[in-house]
Each structure stands twice: as C-alpha cells, then as structure tokens.
Design a protein around this motif. Structure first.
Motif, PDB file in Angstrom:
ATOM      1  N   LEU A   7      52.300  29.681  42.428  1.00  0.00           N
ATOM      2  CA  LEU A   7      52.674  29.106  43.717  1.00  0.00           C
ATOM      3  C   LEU A   7      54.181  29.245  43.899  1.00  0.00           C
ATOM      4  O   LEU A   7      54.951  28.897  42.999  1.00  0.00           O
ATOM      5  N   ALA A   8      54.599  29.742  45.043  1.00  0.00           N
ATOM      6  CA  ALA A   8      56.022  29.862  45.354  1.00  0.00           C
ATOM      7  C   ALA A   8      56.256  29.332  46.764  1.00  0.00           C
ATOM      8  O   ALA A   8      55.651  29.821  47.726  1.00  0.00           O
ATOM      9  N   LEU A   9      57.099  28.326  46.869  1.00  0.00           N
ATOM     10  CA  LEU A   9      57.475  27.770  48.167  1.00  0.00           C
ATOM     11  C   LEU A   9      58.838  28.322  48.529  1.00  0.00           C
ATOM     12  O   LEU A   9      59.758  28.306  47.704  1.00  0.00           O
ATOM     13  N   ARG A  10      58.974  28.788  49.757  1.00  0.00           N
ATOM     14  CA  ARG A  10      60.209  29.435  50.185  1.00  0.00           C
ATOM     15  C   ARG A  10      60.671  28.856  51.523  1.00  0.00           C
ATOM     16  O   ARG A  10      60.066  29.104  52.564  1.00  0.00           O
TER      17      ARG A  10
ATOM     18  N   LEU B  92      52.498  18.064  49.472  1.00  0.00           N
ATOM     19  CA  LEU B  92      51.181  18.397  48.944  1.00  0.00           C
ATOM     20  C   LEU B  92      50.211  18.731  50.070  1.00  0.00           C
ATOM     21  O   LEU B  92      49.398  19.659  49.961  1.00  0.00           O
ATOM     22  N   ARG B  93      50.272  17.990  51.159  1.00  0.00           N
ATOM     23  CA  ARG B  93      49.383  18.246  52.292  1.00  0.00           C
ATOM     24  C   ARG B  93      49.676  19.611  52.919  1.00  0.00           C
ATOM     25  O   ARG B  93      48.749  20.300  53.369  1.00  0.00           O
ATOM     26  N   CYS B  94      50.931  20.002  52.943  1.00  0.00           N
ATOM     27  CA  CYS B  94      51.261  21.334  53.463  1.00  0.00           C
ATOM     28  C   CYS B  94      50.703  22.434  52.560  1.00  0.00           C
ATOM     29  O   CYS B  94      50.170  23.443  53.044  1.00  0.00           O
ATOM     30  N   ILE B  95      50.820  22.259  51.264  1.00  0.00           N
ATOM     31  CA  ILE B  95      50.300  23.256  50.324  1.00  0.00           C
ATOM     32  C   ILE B  95      48.793  23.394  50.475  1.00  0.00           C
ATOM     33  O   ILE B  95      48.244  24.498  50.384  1.00  0.00           O
ATOM     34  N   ASN B  96      48.093  22.278  50.746  1.00  0.00           N
ATOM     35  CA  ASN B  96      46.640  22.298  50.910  1.00  0.00           C
ATOM     36  C   ASN B  96      46.215  22.636  52.340  1.00  0.00           C
ATOM     37  O   ASN B  96      45.029  22.595  52.662  1.00  0.00           O
ATOM     38  N   LEU B  97      47.201  22.949  53.198  1.00  0.00           N
ATOM     39  CA  LEU B  97      46.974  23.343  54.588  1.00  0.00           C
ATOM     40  C   LEU B  97      46.357  22.238  55.438  1.00  0.00           C
ATOM     41  O   LEU B  97      45.693  22.500  56.443  1.00  0.00           O
ATOM     42  N   LEU B  98      46.589  20.994  55.037  1.00  0.00           N
ATOM     43  CA  LEU B  98      46.187  19.866  55.873  1.00  0.00           C
ATOM     44  C   LEU B  98      47.234  19.587  56.942  1.00  0.00           C
ATOM     45  O   LEU B  98      46.923  19.048  58.002  1.00  0.00           O
TER      46      LEU B  98
ATOM     47  N   ASP C 207      58.335  26.000  59.312  1.00  0.00           N
ATOM     48  CA  ASP C 207      58.998  27.237  58.907  1.00  0.00           C
ATOM     49  C   ASP C 207      58.847  27.391  57.401  1.00  0.00           C
ATOM     50  O   ASP C 207      58.621  26.415  56.679  1.00  0.00           O
ATOM     51  N   GLY C 208      58.975  28.622  56.914  1.00  0.00           N
ATOM     52  CA  GLY C 208      58.912  28.893  55.488  1.00  0.00           C
ATOM     53  C   GLY C 208      57.594  29.507  55.054  1.00  0.00           C
ATOM     54  O   GLY C 208      56.679  29.706  55.852  1.00  0.00           O
ATOM     55  N   GLU C 209      57.505  29.812  53.776  1.00  0.00           N
ATOM     56  CA  GLU C 209      56.334  30.461  53.193  1.00  0.00           C
ATOM     57  C   GLU C 209      55.747  29.614  52.079  1.00  0.00           C
ATOM     58  O   GLU C 209      56.466  28.937  51.334  1.00  0.00           O
TER      59      GLU C 209
ATOM     60  N   ARG D  18      49.757  35.708  48.175  1.00  0.00           N
ATOM     61  CA  ARG D  18      49.686  35.815  49.634  1.00  0.00           C
ATOM     62  C   ARG D  18      50.241  34.554  50.290  1.00  0.00           C
ATOM     63  O   ARG D  18      50.129  33.450  49.730  1.00  0.00           O
ATOM     64  N   ASP D  19      50.814  34.743  51.458  1.00  0.00           N
ATOM     65  CA  ASP D  19      51.411  33.633  52.189  1.00  0.00           C
ATOM     66  C   ASP D  19      50.315  32.878  52.924  1.00  0.00           C
ATOM     67  O   ASP D  19      49.850  33.310  53.985  1.00  0.00           O
ATOM     68  N   ILE D  20      49.918  31.749  52.382  1.00  0.00           N
ATOM     69  CA  ILE D  20      48.809  30.994  52.982  1.00  0.00           C
ATOM     70  C   ILE D  20      49.279  30.157  54.170  1.00  0.00           C
ATOM     71  O   ILE D  20      48.445  29.535  54.850  1.00  0.00           O
ATOM     72  N   ALA D  21      50.599  30.115  54.433  1.00  0.00           N
ATOM     73  CA  ALA D  21      51.087  29.444  55.637  1.00  0.00           C
ATOM     74  C   ALA D  21      50.861  30.302  56.886  1.00  0.00           C
ATOM     75  O   ALA D  21      51.040  29.815  58.006  1.00  0.00           O
ATOM     76  N   ASP D  22      50.486  31.547  56.701  1.00  0.00           N
ATOM     77  CA  ASP D  22      50.160  32.431  57.820  1.00  0.00           C
ATOM     78  C   ASP D  22      48.996  31.819  58.606  1.00  0.00           C
ATOM     79  O   ASP D  22      47.937  31.539  58.034  1.00  0.00           O
TER      80      ASP D  22
END
Length: 256
Positions: free
Chosen positions: A13-16, A55-61, A66-68, A74-78
């Motif tokens: 996991l990489a947060l950018r 944590l909620r952002c990482i789980n896409l809740l 902005d950011g990745e 793969r960038d799951i924030a897409d």
C-alpha cells in the motif's frame, strides 16, 4: 565485481499526497505513507486527528479530494475502480461490531461472500467455519450476536473480514467499545494475525499494543503525519514537538 542487488519490493500500500475535507474542514493533509507487505503499522493520535477517515478512504468508504491510494500496484482512488473488487482484498473492522442481530454468527460471515462476491453457499460456509475456528468461536456458529460477549462479537467481526482472504486488514479502534477485561482477547487475536504475516493498519489508543506489536507507529496530528518511526524510537526518542506533546499527555493519563 560487485553483485547486483535486487530492486526493492514495492509496498503493498502506498499513499501519495492524500487530501480529504468535510465541508470547509480539512481532515487529511497530504498524507504520504508506504506500508510494506506483512508489516503492522499502528496509527495513533487524539480523537479527531484523522485516523478513522484515513482508514475509510483506504477502504473506499470515503472519497479522497486529491492524491493516490496505490494498492497492489494500482491506484484504487481512481473513480473507475469497482469498490467491491477492492474490498474483497482489503478487510476492515470497525469500533462497532456491525453484526446483523437477526442472523446467526455463521450467517453474518457467509452473507457477503455469497451475495457480494458470488461464492457457492457450501464453499462460503466451510470458509466461515474455518475462520470461526481460527478466532476460537466455532462453537458459537449457531448463536445470535446478542448471545455473545462484546469481545466475542468483535472476534466474529474480524472473522467476517478475514473470510475473503484479504491481503490487507484495517482495524479502526476495535477495542474502544469493549470492557477492559475483553480488550486483551481481541488484541491477542490481532497479535496472532501479525505473527501469521497479515499486513495491517491499526488505529488504536492501546499504547502497549503499539509498542509490542507494531513495525512502525505513526502519529496523526490535525490530519497530517507528525511522526512515523519504529516503536522504540517513537516512544523513547520522539523527534517532533507533536509526538513529544502526545506522549507527555498519555503518560500523564497513565496510558504508557
């Protein structure tokens, strides 16, 4: 002749540059963080510092502004990413158990694998029983949640998150709603998961757990990472003023 060194492995996991606001309030400020596979990273900080939102952002809740969020390459924030395809690989356990009270323990665990991920019922039940055995609750499979203690309900919630064999587990203050005597059984399970090689992000106020189990402890302060270090460095030789203030406060409260 010097032997060539293999390239370093990419983090799981990489947060950018992660940013998140609610209305006019900035909740996360340029969060950049790597989580290698098999590591346990513990998030600490005062209430409202941004741990749960992260944590909620990482789980896409929650959607990021902005950011990745790069998970497994793969960038799951897409926004084109299907959240369910991600949540099959990222399990999350909350402070509240979120178990369906009208269903048995087994039914609670089987529900998502069958309805969301399309697994056969028999296969899902076998996996659920295996997970219940792992958390020491196989004999409770036919019980309703209100027939269990708080610690047992939280272990069921963990089994439910594990049944899809995620690569990453997120724990959001999972002991905060428990009586003190039940905290140990849940933290013991998290320690076992770490020993088994599970990659974990754990938001917690349990400083003893952070010191003994974490590979790194990260302090969030006002939505930003103030310090991130191995536990011995974080607790014994903090570098930032925010970490020194935080540790002074929790020592004054007798929590370290």
């Amino acid at each position: 002749m010097t032997a060539l060194q293999p390239p370093p492995l990419a983090p799981l996991l990489a947060l950018r540059g992660l940013r998140k606001s609610h209305a006019s309030q900035v909740v996360l400020r340029d969060i950049t963080l790597d989580v290698p596979e098999h590591d346990c990273l513990v998030l600490v900080g005062a209430s409202g510092s941004g741990k749960s939102t992260l944590l909620r952002c990482i789980n896409l809740l929650d959607e990021v502004d902005d950011g990745e969020i790069v998970f497994a390459g793969r960038d799951i924030a897409d926004p084109r990413i299907n959240p369910d395809s991600v949540r099959g690989q990222i399990g999350m356990v909350f402070q509240a158990y979120n178990l369906f009270p009208h269903m048995t323990v087994l039914e609670n665990i089987v529900l998502a694998p069958v309805r969301v991920f399309g697994r056969e019922r028999a296969e899902a039940e076998a996996a659920a029983r295996q997970m219940l055995d792992r958390v020491g609750l196989l004999d409770k499979a036919g019980r309703k949640p209100d027939q269990l203690s708080g610690g047992q309900q939280q272990r069921v919630a963990i089994a439910r998150a594990l049944v899809n064999q995620p690569r990453l587990m997120l724990f959001d203050e999972v002991t905060s709603a428990l009586d003190p005597e039940l905290v140990l059984e849940v933290l013991s399970l998290l320690r076992d998961l770490k020993n088994d090689g599970m990659t974990m992000l754990v938001a917690t106020h349990e400083m003893g757990f952070a010191r003994r189990v974490a590979d790194r402890v990260c302090l969030l302060s006002r939505g930003a990472i103030a310090e991130c270090a191995p536990p011995e460095a974080f607790f014994d030789a903090p570098q930032s003023e925010a970490a020194k203030h935080f540790l002074g406060a929790i020592r004054g409260a007798g929590r370290v």
